[in-house]
Design a protein around this motif. Structure first.
Motif, PDB file in Angstrom:
ATOM      1  N   MET A  34       0.825  -1.206   0.000  1.00  0.00           N
ATOM      2  CA  MET A  34       0.000   0.000   0.000  1.00  0.00           C
ATOM      3  C   MET A  34       0.862   1.261   0.000  1.00  0.00           C
ATOM      4  O   MET A  34       0.536   2.238  -0.674  1.00  0.00           O
ATOM      5  CB  MET A  34      -0.944  -0.004   1.200  1.00  0.00           C
ATOM      6  CG  MET A  34      -2.085  -0.982   1.051  1.00  0.00           C
ATOM      7  SD  MET A  34      -3.329  -0.807   2.327  1.00  0.00           S
ATOM      8  CE  MET A  34      -2.662  -1.830   3.608  1.00  0.00           C
ATOM      9  N   ILE A  35       1.979   1.234   0.730  1.00  0.00           N
ATOM     10  CA  ILE A  35       2.875   2.388   0.756  1.00  0.00           C
ATOM     11  C   ILE A  35       3.468   2.632  -0.625  1.00  0.00           C
ATOM     12  O   ILE A  35       3.527   3.772  -1.103  1.00  0.00           O
ATOM     13  CB  ILE A  35       3.968   2.203   1.826  1.00  0.00           C
ATOM     14  CG1 ILE A  35       3.346   2.272   3.217  1.00  0.00           C
ATOM     15  CG2 ILE A  35       5.074   3.245   1.671  1.00  0.00           C
ATOM     16  CD1 ILE A  35       4.272   1.884   4.349  1.00  0.00           C
ATOM     17  N   VAL A  36       3.896   1.554  -1.284  1.00  0.00           N
ATOM     18  CA  VAL A  36       4.435   1.681  -2.643  1.00  0.00           C
ATOM     19  C   VAL A  36       3.363   2.225  -3.587  1.00  0.00           C
ATOM     20  O   VAL A  36       3.648   3.079  -4.441  1.00  0.00           O
ATOM     21  CB  VAL A  36       4.989   0.330  -3.145  1.00  0.00           C
ATOM     22  CG1 VAL A  36       5.278   0.359  -4.630  1.00  0.00           C
ATOM     23  CG2 VAL A  36       6.235  -0.046  -2.358  1.00  0.00           C
ATOM     24  N   ALA A  37       2.139   1.761  -3.441  1.00  0.00           N
ATOM     25  CA  ALA A  37       1.049   2.247  -4.296  1.00  0.00           C
ATOM     26  C   ALA A  37       0.817   3.740  -4.081  1.00  0.00           C
ATOM     27  O   ALA A  37       0.610   4.487  -5.049  1.00  0.00           O
ATOM     28  CB  ALA A  37      -0.230   1.460  -4.020  1.00  0.00           C
ATOM     29  N   ILE A  38       0.872   4.190  -2.844  1.00  0.00           N
ATOM     30  CA  ILE A  38       0.690   5.617  -2.546  1.00  0.00           C
ATOM     31  C   ILE A  38       1.829   6.437  -3.162  1.00  0.00           C
ATOM     32  O   ILE A  38       1.602   7.488  -3.763  1.00  0.00           O
ATOM     33  CB  ILE A  38       0.596   5.852  -1.026  1.00  0.00           C
ATOM     34  CG1 ILE A  38      -0.724   5.294  -0.489  1.00  0.00           C
ATOM     35  CG2 ILE A  38       0.721   7.336  -0.690  1.00  0.00           C
ATOM     36  CD1 ILE A  38      -0.816   5.281   1.014  1.00  0.00           C
ATOM     37  N   ASP A  41       1.379   6.572  -6.883  1.00  0.00           N
ATOM     38  CA  ASP A  41       0.300   7.514  -7.192  1.00  0.00           C
ATOM     39  C   ASP A  41       0.790   8.953  -7.101  1.00  0.00           C
ATOM     40  O   ASP A  41       0.475   9.787  -7.948  1.00  0.00           O
ATOM     41  CB  ASP A  41      -0.882   7.323  -6.242  1.00  0.00           C
ATOM     42  CG  ASP A  41      -1.792   6.189  -6.658  1.00  0.00           C
ATOM     43  OD1 ASP A  41      -1.882   5.925  -7.864  1.00  0.00           O
ATOM     44  OD2 ASP A  41      -2.407   5.581  -5.771  1.00  0.00           O
ATOM     45  N   PHE A  42       1.569   9.234  -6.077  1.00  0.00           N
ATOM     46  CA  PHE A  42       2.091  10.591  -5.900  1.00  0.00           C
ATOM     47  C   PHE A  42       3.041  10.961  -7.035  1.00  0.00           C
ATOM     48  O   PHE A  42       2.962  12.063  -7.587  1.00  0.00           O
ATOM     49  CB  PHE A  42       2.796  10.702  -4.548  1.00  0.00           C
ATOM     50  CG  PHE A  42       3.395  12.055  -4.293  1.00  0.00           C
ATOM     51  CD1 PHE A  42       2.585  13.125  -3.963  1.00  0.00           C
ATOM     52  CD2 PHE A  42       4.759  12.255  -4.385  1.00  0.00           C
ATOM     53  CE1 PHE A  42       3.131  14.377  -3.737  1.00  0.00           C
ATOM     54  CE2 PHE A  42       5.319  13.492  -4.167  1.00  0.00           C
ATOM     55  CZ  PHE A  42       4.499  14.563  -3.830  1.00  0.00           C
ATOM     56  N   LEU A  43       3.945  10.036  -7.386  1.00  0.00           N
ATOM     57  CA  LEU A  43       4.923  10.313  -8.440  1.00  0.00           C
ATOM     58  C   LEU A  43       4.266  10.462  -9.814  1.00  0.00           C
ATOM     59  O   LEU A  43       4.711  11.260 -10.638  1.00  0.00           O
ATOM     60  CB  LEU A  43       5.986   9.210  -8.485  1.00  0.00           C
ATOM     61  CG  LEU A  43       6.923   9.144  -7.280  1.00  0.00           C
ATOM     62  CD1 LEU A  43       7.843   7.941  -7.394  1.00  0.00           C
ATOM     63  CD2 LEU A  43       7.729  10.429  -7.143  1.00  0.00           C
ATOM     64  N   LEU A  44       3.237   9.672 -10.058  1.00  0.00           N
ATOM     65  CA  LEU A  44       2.547   9.731 -11.346  1.00  0.00           C
ATOM     66  C   LEU A  44       1.464  10.802 -11.390  1.00  0.00           C
ATOM     67  O   LEU A  44       0.881  11.066 -12.445  1.00  0.00           O
ATOM     68  CB  LEU A  44       1.939   8.369 -11.683  1.00  0.00           C
ATOM     69  CG  LEU A  44       2.931   7.215 -11.851  1.00  0.00           C
ATOM     70  CD1 LEU A  44       2.190   5.901 -12.014  1.00  0.00           C
ATOM     71  CD2 LEU A  44       3.851   7.472 -13.028  1.00  0.00           C
ATOM     72  N   GLY A  45       1.165  11.390 -10.251  1.00  0.00           N
ATOM     73  CA  GLY A  45       0.128  12.415 -10.189  1.00  0.00           C
ATOM     74  C   GLY A  45      -1.271  11.835 -10.336  1.00  0.00           C
ATOM     75  O   GLY A  45      -2.204  12.549 -10.692  1.00  0.00           O
ATOM     76  N   SER A  46      -1.421  10.561 -10.054  1.00  0.00           N
ATOM     77  CA  SER A  46      -2.718   9.897 -10.221  1.00  0.00           C
ATOM     78  C   SER A  46      -3.369   9.569  -8.892  1.00  0.00           C
ATOM     79  O   SER A  46      -4.237   8.705  -8.829  1.00  0.00           O
ATOM     80  CB  SER A  46      -2.539   8.611 -11.024  1.00  0.00           C
ATOM     81  OG  SER A  46      -1.711   7.705 -10.323  1.00  0.00           O
ATOM     82  N   TYR A  47      -2.933  10.241  -7.847  1.00  0.00           N
ATOM     83  CA  TYR A  47      -3.415   9.883  -6.514  1.00  0.00           C
ATOM     84  C   TYR A  47      -4.924   9.886  -6.457  1.00  0.00           C
ATOM     85  O   TYR A  47      -5.538  10.823  -6.926  1.00  0.00           O
ATOM     86  CB  TYR A  47      -2.849  10.836  -5.459  1.00  0.00           C
ATOM     87  CG  TYR A  47      -3.156  10.410  -4.058  1.00  0.00           C
ATOM     88  CD1 TYR A  47      -2.459   9.382  -3.479  1.00  0.00           C
ATOM     89  CD2 TYR A  47      -4.178  10.999  -3.345  1.00  0.00           C
ATOM     90  CE1 TYR A  47      -2.754   8.966  -2.197  1.00  0.00           C
ATOM     91  CE2 TYR A  47      -4.484  10.600  -2.066  1.00  0.00           C
ATOM     92  CZ  TYR A  47      -3.764   9.575  -1.498  1.00  0.00           C
ATOM     93  OH  TYR A  47      -4.061   9.147  -0.235  1.00  0.00           O
ATOM     94  N   PRO A  48      -5.553   8.924  -5.901  1.00  0.00           N
ATOM     95  CA  PRO A  48      -5.125   7.655  -5.308  1.00  0.00           C
ATOM     96  C   PRO A  48      -5.538   6.446  -6.150  1.00  0.00           C
ATOM     97  O   PRO A  48      -6.008   5.447  -5.619  1.00  0.00           O
ATOM     98  CB  PRO A  48      -5.820   7.677  -3.976  1.00  0.00           C
ATOM     99  CG  PRO A  48      -7.139   8.352  -4.258  1.00  0.00           C
ATOM    100  CD  PRO A  48      -6.858   9.329  -5.374  1.00  0.00           C
ATOM    101  N   VAL A  49      -5.394   6.503  -7.433  1.00  0.00           N
ATOM    102  CA  VAL A  49      -5.917   5.468  -8.324  1.00  0.00           C
ATOM    103  C   VAL A  49      -5.287   4.096  -8.059  1.00  0.00           C
ATOM    104  O   VAL A  49      -5.993   3.101  -7.854  1.00  0.00           O
ATOM    105  CB  VAL A  49      -5.728   5.875  -9.805  1.00  0.00           C
ATOM    106  CG1 VAL A  49      -6.121   4.754 -10.732  1.00  0.00           C
ATOM    107  CG2 VAL A  49      -6.511   7.139 -10.105  1.00  0.00           C
ATOM    108  N   ILE A  50      -3.967   3.989  -8.064  1.00  0.00           N
ATOM    109  CA  ILE A  50      -3.293   2.696  -7.873  1.00  0.00           C
ATOM    110  C   ILE A  50      -3.598   2.139  -6.491  1.00  0.00           C
ATOM    111  O   ILE A  50      -3.851   0.940  -6.323  1.00  0.00           O
ATOM    112  CB  ILE A  50      -1.772   2.835  -8.105  1.00  0.00           C
ATOM    113  CG1 ILE A  50      -1.490   3.268  -9.544  1.00  0.00           C
ATOM    114  CG2 ILE A  50      -1.054   1.529  -7.789  1.00  0.00           C
ATOM    115  CD1 ILE A  50      -0.053   3.640  -9.809  1.00  0.00           C
ATOM    116  N   PHE A  51      -3.592   3.011  -5.490  1.00  0.00           N
ATOM    117  CA  PHE A  51      -3.908   2.602  -4.121  1.00  0.00           C
ATOM    118  C   PHE A  51      -5.312   2.002  -4.041  1.00  0.00           C
ATOM    119  O   PHE A  51      -5.517   0.943  -3.449  1.00  0.00           O
ATOM    120  CB  PHE A  51      -3.781   3.815  -3.198  1.00  0.00           C
ATOM    121  CG  PHE A  51      -4.150   3.545  -1.769  1.00  0.00           C
ATOM    122  CD1 PHE A  51      -3.304   2.837  -0.943  1.00  0.00           C
ATOM    123  CD2 PHE A  51      -5.347   4.018  -1.253  1.00  0.00           C
ATOM    124  CE1 PHE A  51      -3.644   2.599   0.385  1.00  0.00           C
ATOM    125  CE2 PHE A  51      -5.689   3.784   0.059  1.00  0.00           C
ATOM    126  CZ  PHE A  51      -4.837   3.070   0.889  1.00  0.00           C
TER     127      PHE A  51
END
Length: 117
Positions: A34-38, A41-51
């Protein structure tokens, strides 16, 4: 890692019992994912889609594992709903998940600690 994979394999299995170790090892493996997903998401600017996709993917396995863990303590799976009580529900769930399971067989099955021949 096999604890995580074993839970995923029993995708929507709500029958039987689960040991404390199985539950907490799954939680321990899920938190870094979950931390990696967050972070992704932050790096890709897609927060929180992957999470959210990850959480959706493991929702049923986690629910099944939680119900089996409650069965190990002799409680019905409906006790899972106690976690929805505001402010104190999640504390009650942590306590219930940390309790030792019934020593012998109960109405939900045999003790998972006992090795079967």
């Amino acid at each position: 890692m096999h604890y995580y994979v074993d839970v995923i394999k029993r995708y929507a299995d709500f029958a039987g019992r689960a040991r404390r170790q199985e539950y907490w090892m799954f939680v321990l493996c899920s938190i870094p994912i979950m931390i990696v997903a967050i972070v992704l998401d932050f790096l890709l600017g897609s927060y929180p889609v992957i999470f959210y996709i990850y959480n959706l993917a493991v929702f049923l396995p986690t629910l099944g594992l939680s119900v089996r863990r409650l069965h190990d303590t002799g409680r019905s799976g409906w006790w899972y709903l106690i976690g929805f009580i505001p402010f104190v529900g999640w504390i009650a769930m942590i306590v219930l998940m940390a309790l030792e399971g019934d020593a012998g067989p109960n109405e939900y099955g045999a003790n998972p600690k006992q090795v079967t021949a």
